[in-house]
Design a protein around this motif. Sequence first.
Motif, short mmCIF file in Angstrom:
data_model
loop_
_atom_site.label_atom_id
_atom_site.label_comp_id
_atom_site.label_asym_id
_atom_site.label_seq_id
_atom_site.Cartn_x
_atom_site.Cartn_y
_atom_site.Cartn_z
N ASN A 264 0.84 -1.20 0.00
CA ASN A 264 0.00 0.00 0.00
C ASN A 264 0.87 1.25 0.00
OD1 ASN A 264 0.85 0.49 2.68
ND2 ASN A 264 -0.82 -0.77 3.50
N VAL A 265 0.25 2.40 -0.08
CA VAL A 265 0.98 3.67 -0.19
C VAL A 265 1.85 3.91 1.03
CG1 VAL A 265 0.74 6.17 -0.36
CG2 VAL A 265 -0.78 4.70 -1.68
N LYS B 94 3.30 1.75 3.18
CA LYS B 94 4.48 0.90 3.21
C LYS B 94 5.49 1.29 2.12
CE LYS B 94 2.38 -3.14 5.40
NZ LYS B 94 2.04 -4.59 5.28
N SER B 95 4.96 1.68 0.97
CA SER B 95 5.83 2.14 -0.12
C SER B 95 6.57 3.41 0.30
CB SER B 95 5.02 2.40 -1.38
OG SER B 95 4.41 1.22 -1.85
N HIS B 96 5.84 4.30 0.95
CA HIS B 96 6.45 5.54 1.43
C HIS B 96 7.52 5.25 2.48
CE1 HIS B 96 6.87 9.69 2.64
NE2 HIS B 96 6.60 9.36 3.89
N ASP B 97 7.26 4.28 3.34
CA ASP B 97 8.23 3.92 4.38
C ASP B 97 9.57 3.48 3.76
OD1 ASP B 97 6.47 4.50 6.38
OD2 ASP B 97 5.82 2.42 6.71
N ILE B 98 9.48 2.77 2.64
CA ILE B 98 10.71 2.33 1.96
C ILE B 98 11.52 3.53 1.48
CG2 ILE B 98 11.61 1.13 -0.08
CD1 ILE B 98 9.24 -0.81 0.17
N THR B 99 10.84 4.53 0.89
CA THR B 99 11.55 5.72 0.41
C THR B 99 12.18 6.49 1.57
OG1 THR B 99 9.59 7.16 0.52
CG2 THR B 99 9.93 5.94 -1.52
N VAL B 100 11.50 6.55 2.70
CA VAL B 100 12.04 7.25 3.87
C VAL B 100 13.29 6.54 4.38
CG1 VAL B 100 11.61 7.85 6.29
CG2 VAL B 100 9.83 8.23 4.58
#
Length: 297
Positions: free
Chosen positions: A259-260, A262-268
């Motif tokens: 989901n958005v 978890k995807s955002h967490d990867i970029t962070v």
Amino acid sequence: MNNKSIFDNLKKAEQGARISIISYLILSSIKLITGIIFNSAALLADGINNATDLISSICVLVGLKISRKPADDNHLYGHFRAELISSLIASFIMLYAGIQVVIFSIKKIWYQDFNSPSTPTIIVAIISSLIMLVVFYYNYNLSKKIGSSALKAVAFDNLSDAFVSMGTLVGIVGTILGIKQADGIAAFIVGCIIIYTAINIFKEATHILTDGIDVEKIEAINKIVKNIEGVVSIKEIRGRSHGLIHFIDVTITVNPELNVIKSHDITVKIEKALQKEFFACETLIHLEPDEDFIDKN
């Protein structure tokens, strides 16, 4: 790292440039006066070298001050590359001075215009080399700490000046011991060192200004990113420098079912890992669905 921290480090770099300016101002004056009074071509050449270094350090200081200007409508990424432009200008000044010193020394050797320096020139050369070694140590360590290319160029210029003063010392002593050409030969070597240093500063500045980046940095980025949890593969890595700050673009593939959040967490995680490794960086992470996951489903 926020902009305030970057600007604070630019101010620290300015302090290093100021120390070089003061050192060069004092040493160039002493060397030129002593070289004229006590007949040393090598010390005169060394004094000319320090005079050009003084101008170069002033250029770097101006560039660092411009770098601290915040982003505006015409400079959306800020003014960080100004310090690189100042390094480029400094290299041209040094190159011209080096060529002039080489021509000066060749004429003295060719026309056998030999003079015998006196003991005070030895003292000046010894003190000068010691001072420049101390200034190099300070500026080099500061440049590594804050990641300033311009201050690093100044530091290596400081080091070359220390070696130049050592060479000057050898030439003066050789002349006093009876080798008449030694002073002129030392002046020639001084000129060659100035030219060599100028070329290296020019190459480094143009490499970064043309968006060049070291292969080692790309490899380091690749190693960091691929070890981040959630990254399936790396499709592309690009990077460039704007003075103190690195701009890094990374394209990775992830599980398309994320989901958005978890995807955002990867970029962070990627951003934090890269900021920890590199002094200051801005990252742009592009996510794509991994094809293997798509094919399996």
